[in-house]
Design a protein around this motif. Structure first.
Motif, mmCIF file in Angstrom:
data_model
loop_
_atom_site.group_PDB
_atom_site.id
_atom_site.type_symbol
_atom_site.label_atom_id
_atom_site.label_comp_id
_atom_site.label_asym_id
_atom_site.label_seq_id
_atom_site.Cartn_x
_atom_site.Cartn_y
_atom_site.Cartn_z
ATOM 1 N N HIS A 126 -56.840 81.528 20.251
ATOM 2 C CA HIS A 126 -55.788 81.303 21.246
ATOM 3 C C HIS A 126 -56.130 80.175 22.210
ATOM 4 O O HIS A 126 -55.230 79.455 22.663
ATOM 5 N N PHE A 127 -57.410 80.024 22.546
ATOM 6 C CA PHE A 127 -57.832 79.024 23.529
ATOM 7 C C PHE A 127 -58.638 77.892 22.882
ATOM 8 O O PHE A 127 -59.368 77.173 23.566
ATOM 9 N N THR A 167 -58.705 74.229 24.255
ATOM 10 C CA THR A 167 -59.421 73.943 25.502
ATOM 11 C C THR A 167 -60.849 74.463 25.447
ATOM 12 O O THR A 167 -61.484 74.678 26.472
ATOM 13 N N TYR A 180 -59.343 77.260 29.846
ATOM 14 C CA TYR A 180 -57.903 77.240 29.622
ATOM 15 C C TYR A 180 -57.241 76.501 30.772
ATOM 16 O O TYR A 180 -57.773 76.422 31.885
ATOM 17 N N VAL A 181 -56.071 75.948 30.491
ATOM 18 C CA VAL A 181 -55.261 75.327 31.534
ATOM 19 C C VAL A 181 -54.525 76.471 32.227
ATOM 20 O O VAL A 181 -53.941 77.343 31.558
ATOM 21 N N LEU A 182 -54.602 76.488 33.556
ATOM 22 C CA LEU A 182 -53.955 77.579 34.290
ATOM 23 C C LEU A 182 -52.455 77.584 34.003
ATOM 24 O O LEU A 182 -51.804 76.539 34.079
ATOM 25 N N PRO A 183 -51.890 78.745 33.669
ATOM 26 C CA PRO A 183 -50.476 78.817 33.283
ATOM 27 C C PRO A 183 -49.508 78.246 34.321
ATOM 28 O O PRO A 183 -48.525 77.605 33.947
ATOM 29 N N ASN A 184 -49.765 78.471 35.592
ATOM 30 C CA ASN A 184 -48.855 77.979 36.625
ATOM 31 C C ASN A 184 -49.326 76.697 37.291
ATOM 32 O O ASN A 184 -48.707 76.237 38.248
ATOM 33 N N GLU A 185 -50.431 76.136 36.800
ATOM 34 C CA GLU A 185 -50.967 74.892 37.336
ATOM 35 C C GLU A 185 -51.462 74.026 36.181
ATOM 36 O O GLU A 185 -52.645 73.996 35.868
ATOM 37 N N PRO A 186 -50.552 73.299 35.514
ATOM 38 C CA PRO A 186 -50.940 72.542 34.325
ATOM 39 C C PRO A 186 -51.883 71.369 34.601
ATOM 40 O O PRO A 186 -52.347 70.727 33.668
ATOM 41 N N CYS A 231 -55.620 68.801 27.661
ATOM 42 C CA CYS A 231 -55.940 68.577 29.078
ATOM 43 C C CYS A 231 -55.401 67.244 29.589
ATOM 44 O O CYS A 231 -55.874 66.723 30.608
#
Length: 165
Positions: free
Chosen positions: A44-45, A48, A65-71, A104
């Protein structure tokens, strides 16, 4: 350096999950995850995460991982470098490879958490901030008593950024 000394970096696949688990287990004091968690990190990750190999042996791994609410934020979840591969700057190379990945492209900040006594990780991220020409700020993020029931040291969140790709 001969071919057996060459370290190859690549994104992991699900078939690397067990090797990640064994690498973490062999290199305390890292917090081990379940094999299932490592399988998710490698599937899944995978975009990244970066795995390092010497021949067919995994000698390093960085998950994130890239934060879901902070791309624009990459959270570096865990880095492990095998004892046999230490001193090569591999931990920083793994994170730089994460940042260079297509997943990223929008990232201008890096976050991670580190315990206060993990001098090696503090050194890696301070050096990385210098290389990126970015500020590094930190503070307690998860507290020993409140979040870990007193059984794990505080985790400090490091924030590096903004930086340019």
């Amino acid at each position: 350096m001969n071919d057996s000394d060459t370290v190859v970096l690549r994104h992991p696949t699900a078939s690397d999950g067990y090797a990640v688990n064994q690498l973490v287990e062999a290199n305390p004091p890292l917090d081990p995850n379940s094999i299932y968690c490592n399988l998710l990190q490698c599937s899944h990750f995978a975009d990244t995460a970066i795995a390092a190999f010497k021949g067919d042996q995994m000698v390093g791994f960085a998950s994130g991982y890239v934060l879901p609410n902070e791309p624009d934020v990459l959270f570096v979840w865990q880095i492990v470098v095998d004892k046999a591969a230490r001193g090569l700057g591999l931990a920083k190379k793994l994170v730089k490879a994460q940042l260079a990945s297509d997943a990223c492209k929008q990232v201008t900040h890096l976050h991670t958490t580190i315990t206060p006594d993990n001098d090696a990780s503090w050194g890696v991220f301070k050096s990385l901030a210098r290389d990126l020409g970015a500020e590094l700020n930190s503070g307690v993020y998860f507290e020993k008593q409140e979040h870990f029931g007193g059984v794990h040291d505080d985790e400090h969140r490091l924030v590096i950024g903004p930086f340019k790709r």
